[in-house]
Design an enzyme around this catalytic site. Structure first.
Site, PDB file in Angstrom:
ATOM      1  N   CYS A 115       0.855  -1.229   0.030  1.00 21.80           N
ATOM      2  CA  CYS A 115       0.153  -0.126   0.032  1.00 21.80           C
ATOM      3  C   CYS A 115       0.866   1.224   0.037  1.00 21.80           C
ATOM      4  O   CYS A 115       0.339   2.106  -0.484  1.00 21.80           O
ATOM      5  CB  CYS A 115      -0.809   0.029   1.193  1.00 21.80           C
ATOM      6  SG  CYS A 115      -2.057  -1.406   1.252  1.00 21.80           S
ATOM      7  N   HIS A 263      -3.875   7.005   1.043  1.00 20.53           N
ATOM      8  CA  HIS A 263      -3.994   5.716   0.170  1.00 20.53           C
ATOM      9  C   HIS A 263      -5.368   5.460   0.577  1.00 20.53           C
ATOM     10  O   HIS A 263      -5.889   5.352   1.822  1.00 20.53           O
ATOM     11  CB  HIS A 263      -3.059   4.764   0.977  1.00 20.53           C
ATOM     12  CG  HIS A 263      -3.413   3.466   0.743  1.00 20.53           C
ATOM     13  ND1 HIS A 263      -3.845   2.655  -0.386  1.00 20.53           N
ATOM     14  CD2 HIS A 263      -3.483   2.453   1.556  1.00 20.53           C
ATOM     15  CE1 HIS A 263      -4.219   1.344  -0.129  1.00 20.53           C
ATOM     16  NE2 HIS A 263      -4.071   1.083   1.170  1.00 20.53           N
ATOM     17  N   ASN A 293      -9.839  -0.719  -2.370  1.00 20.20           N
ATOM     18  CA  ASN A 293      -8.514  -0.593  -2.058  1.00 20.20           C
ATOM     19  C   ASN A 293      -7.674  -1.181  -2.949  1.00 20.20           C
ATOM     20  O   ASN A 293      -7.732  -2.595  -3.273  1.00 20.20           O
ATOM     21  CB  ASN A 293      -8.216  -1.291  -0.437  1.00 20.20           C
ATOM     22  CG  ASN A 293      -6.702  -1.154  -0.156  1.00 20.20           C
ATOM     23  OD1 ASN A 293      -6.032  -0.970  -1.103  1.00 20.20           O
ATOM     24  ND2 ASN A 293      -6.668  -1.328   1.034  1.00 20.20           N
TER      25      ASN A 293
HETATM   26  O1  UT7 Z   1      -4.578  -1.367   2.744  1.00 20.29           O
HETATM   27  C1  UT7 Z   1      -3.653  -2.022   3.422  1.00 20.29           C
HETATM   28  C2  UT7 Z   1      -4.009  -1.579   5.021  1.00 20.29           C
HETATM   29  N1  UT7 Z   1      -5.388  -2.243   5.080  1.00 20.29           N
HETATM   30  C3  UT7 Z   1      -6.096  -1.641   6.086  1.00 20.29           C
HETATM   31  O2  UT7 Z   1      -5.982  -0.497   6.442  1.00 20.29           O
HETATM   32  C4  UT7 Z   1      -7.455  -2.343   6.673  1.00 20.29           C
HETATM   33  C5  UT7 Z   1      -7.728  -2.161   8.057  1.00 20.29           C
HETATM   34  N2  UT7 Z   1      -8.754  -2.611   8.583  1.00 20.29           N
HETATM   35  C6  UT7 Z   1      -9.977  -2.636   8.223  1.00 20.29           C
HETATM   36  O3  UT7 Z   1     -10.388  -1.943   7.322  1.00 20.29           O
HETATM   37  C7  UT7 Z   1     -10.982  -3.557   8.935  1.00 20.29           C
HETATM   38  O4  UT7 Z   1     -10.516  -3.902  10.057  1.00 20.29           O
HETATM   39  C8  UT7 Z   1     -11.743  -4.538   8.125  1.00 20.29           C
HETATM   40  C9  UT7 Z   1     -12.818  -3.955   7.265  1.00 20.29           C
HETATM   41  C10 UT7 Z   1     -11.036  -5.512   7.557  1.00 20.29           C
HETATM   42  C11 UT7 Z   1     -12.612  -5.428   9.095  1.00 20.29           C
HETATM   43  O5  UT7 Z   1     -13.355  -4.467   9.835  1.00 20.29           O
HETATM   44  P1  UT7 Z   1     -13.634  -4.856  11.471  1.00 20.29           P
HETATM   45  O6  UT7 Z   1     -14.586  -3.683  11.811  1.00 20.29           O
HETATM   46  O7  UT7 Z   1     -12.516  -4.662  12.013  1.00 20.29           O
HETATM   47  O8  UT7 Z   1     -14.429  -6.164  11.621  1.00 20.29           O
HETATM   48  P2  UT7 Z   1     -13.799  -7.558  12.208  1.00 20.29           P
HETATM   49  O9  UT7 Z   1     -12.682  -8.124  11.440  1.00 20.29           O
HETATM   50  O10 UT7 Z   1     -13.593  -7.272  13.624  1.00 20.29           O
HETATM   51  O11 UT7 Z   1     -15.024  -8.607  12.120  1.00 20.29           O
HETATM   52  C12 UT7 Z   1     -16.211  -8.423  12.629  1.00 20.29           C
HETATM   53  C13 UT7 Z   1     -17.313  -9.250  12.319  1.00 20.29           C
HETATM   54  C14 UT7 Z   1     -16.670 -10.628  12.455  1.00 20.29           C
HETATM   55  O12 UT7 Z   1     -17.681 -11.518  13.063  1.00 20.29           O
HETATM   56  P3  UT7 Z   1     -17.845 -11.805  14.511  1.00 20.29           P
HETATM   57  O13 UT7 Z   1     -16.670 -12.416  14.979  1.00 20.29           O
HETATM   58  O14 UT7 Z   1     -18.257 -10.677  15.075  1.00 20.29           O
HETATM   59  O15 UT7 Z   1     -18.912 -12.781  14.441  1.00 20.29           O
HETATM   60  C15 UT7 Z   1     -16.285 -10.966  11.260  1.00 20.29           C
HETATM   61  O16 UT7 Z   1     -16.271 -12.506  11.011  1.00 20.29           O
HETATM   62  O17 UT7 Z   1     -17.539  -9.219  10.863  1.00 20.29           O
HETATM   63  C16 UT7 Z   1     -17.433 -10.383  10.313  1.00 20.29           C
HETATM   64  N3  UT7 Z   1     -17.023 -10.138   8.704  1.00 20.29           N
HETATM   65  C17 UT7 Z   1     -17.841  -9.999   8.074  1.00 20.29           C
HETATM   66  N4  UT7 Z   1     -19.276 -10.117   8.025  1.00 20.29           N
HETATM   67  C18 UT7 Z   1     -19.888  -9.674   6.752  1.00 20.29           C
HETATM   68  C19 UT7 Z   1     -15.586 -10.202   8.332  1.00 20.29           C
HETATM   69  N5  UT7 Z   1     -15.777  -9.824   7.154  1.00 20.29           N
HETATM   70  C20 UT7 Z   1     -16.991  -9.732   6.897  1.00 20.29           C
HETATM   71  C21 UT7 Z   1     -17.886  -9.663   5.605  1.00 20.29           C
HETATM   72  N6  UT7 Z   1     -19.381  -9.298   5.468  1.00 20.29           N
HETATM   73  N7  UT7 Z   1     -17.127  -9.315   4.428  1.00 20.29           N
END
Ligand code: UT7
Length: 336
Positions: A115, A263, A293
């Site tokens: 990135c 980014h 992204n």
């Molecule tokens: O460009 C490179 C750098 N990358 C970044 O900057 C990414 C930084 N991180 C993020 O953008 C976020 O952490 C994400 C968008 C990747 C994830 O969002 P989050 O709010 O951190 O969600 P999480 O990973 O804590 O997941 C919350 C819940 C989980 O379910 P439970 O365990 O609470 O039941 C996941 O399994 O959401 C679930 N989940 C989804 N649900 C529906 C994870 N992905 C999905 C999905 N659709 N696509």
């Protein structure tokens, strides 16, 4: 020392639009979750047979950038190509661009900083121009993510975020003396977090036969892994740090920013930075809603779009900032 400036910008995204609803047909996800957590509404994916690849998209973006700079391929003295998704394991995309654009036997350097790739690539170009070694450098960021993501529910926290596309900039020696052009670049890394956002194989640690032998359900080092919340927390700290660092190095402050192009990692990250720096909506450009992204391509696509939309004017202070896998992060401070 010479002055360097951006003389041309271009971007290209594949025609194939993939909406959140399209993804929900492949995995257990939904439009509300994706929009709420990331701001993404749709992204572009290369379609098999559409002729695109990482290098081909890079050439398409570069062709527009060269036209804008009023330069011919023969005028370019060096290519710097940033990607994490090259067409081939080796050689890199730079030499493919050199061949496809029928360029002289100029140097072609590949940058692997994910990135932060475009920011690192701009920094390299800036140094070569400022020292006087080269006059015109073509900098490309291009990614074909869709070919390598896990589009089952198992991969949903990564695969809904990333999209394909390319952006390019021409960095040239400037005749303007003084305060216009690329003022400075600032780069960092912290390898202890390398595993938190990584793709482990195929590589020399995970050779192909070893991967084939393993049960793909148990061990899948050939799909990217991201510790989302950990990455998010580090991103918001490092983004703001490196923006402040760049401003301070030039005796500037946040109030001087006319346009911040972060980014496009996650709209929530951009909004957090905007709030922390107390910038207005007009001072920050986001297009992750349309493209997802696109890693090394995200800043040049956004910069090119913002410029073509007339959002960047001569004399504006433009700040580019990135954070990503490595971890690596950086900023570029430009007086337009
Ligand atoms: O460009 C490179 C750098 N990358 C970044 O900057 C990414 C930084 N991180 C993020 O953008 C976020 O952490 C994400 C968008 C990747 C994830 O969002 P989050 O709010 O951190 O969600 P999480 O990973 O804590 O997941 C919350 C819940 C989980 O379910 P439970 O365990 O609470 O039941 C996941 O399994 O959401 C679930 N989940 C989804 N649900 C529906 C994870 N992905 C999905 C999905 N659709 N696509």
């Amino acid at each position: 020392m010479y002055t360097s400036k951006i003389t041309g910008l271009g971007h290209y995204v594949p025609e194939n639009v993939v909406t959140n609803d399209d993804l929900s047909k492949l995995m257990d996800t939904n439009d509300a979750w994706i929009q709420e957590r990331t701001g993404i509404q749709e992204r572009r994916h290369i379609k098999k047979g559409d002729g695109n690849s990482t290098s081909v998209m890079g050439v398409k973006a570069a062709t527009i950038a060269l036209e804008e700079a009023k330069l011919k391929p023969d005028d370019i003295d060096m290519i710097v190509f940033a990607t994490l998704s090259p067409d081939m394991y080796f050689p890199g995309g730079g030499v493919e661009v050199q061949e496809m654009m029928n360029m002289r036997t100029i140097p072609a350097l590949d940058v692997r900083n994910q990135c932060s790739g475009f920011v690192y690539a701009m920094s390299v170009a800036d140094q070569f121009v400022k020292t006087g070694m080269y006059k015109n450098i073509l900098v490309i960021g291009s990614e074909n993510h869709s070919g390598g993501l896990d589009f089952t529910t198992r991969g949903r926290s990564v695969s809904v975020i990333f999209g394909d596309g390319a952006g390019a900039a021409v960095v040239s020696r400037s005749d303007d003396k003084g305060e216009n052009g690329i003022l400075s670049t600032h780069l960092h890394s912290e390898g202890k977090h390398k595993d938190e956002l990584s793709l482990q194989g195929p590589s020399t640690e995970y050779w192909v036969p070893e991967i084939i032998e393993k049960n793909p359900q148990e061990d899948i080092p050939y799909y990217p892994y991201m510790n989302g919340q950990f990455v998010f927390k580090h991103a918001i700290v490092r983004f703001t740090e490196v923006i402040h660092e760049g401003l301070k190095a030039n005796g500037l402050s946040v109030e001087d920013i006319d346009m911040l192009i972060p980014h496009q990692a996650n709209l929530r990250i951009s909004q957090f930075i905007q709030q922390k720096l107390k910038l207005s909506d007009d001072q920050v450009f986001n297009n992750i809603q349309k493209y997802g992204n696109t890693t090394a391509a995200s800043i040049p696509i956004a910069l090119s779009e913002a410029h073509k939309a007339g959002k960047i004017k001569k004399g504006d202070l433009v700040v580019l900032a990135a954070f990503g896998s490595g971890f690596t992060w950086g900023s570029v401070i430009v007086r337009w």
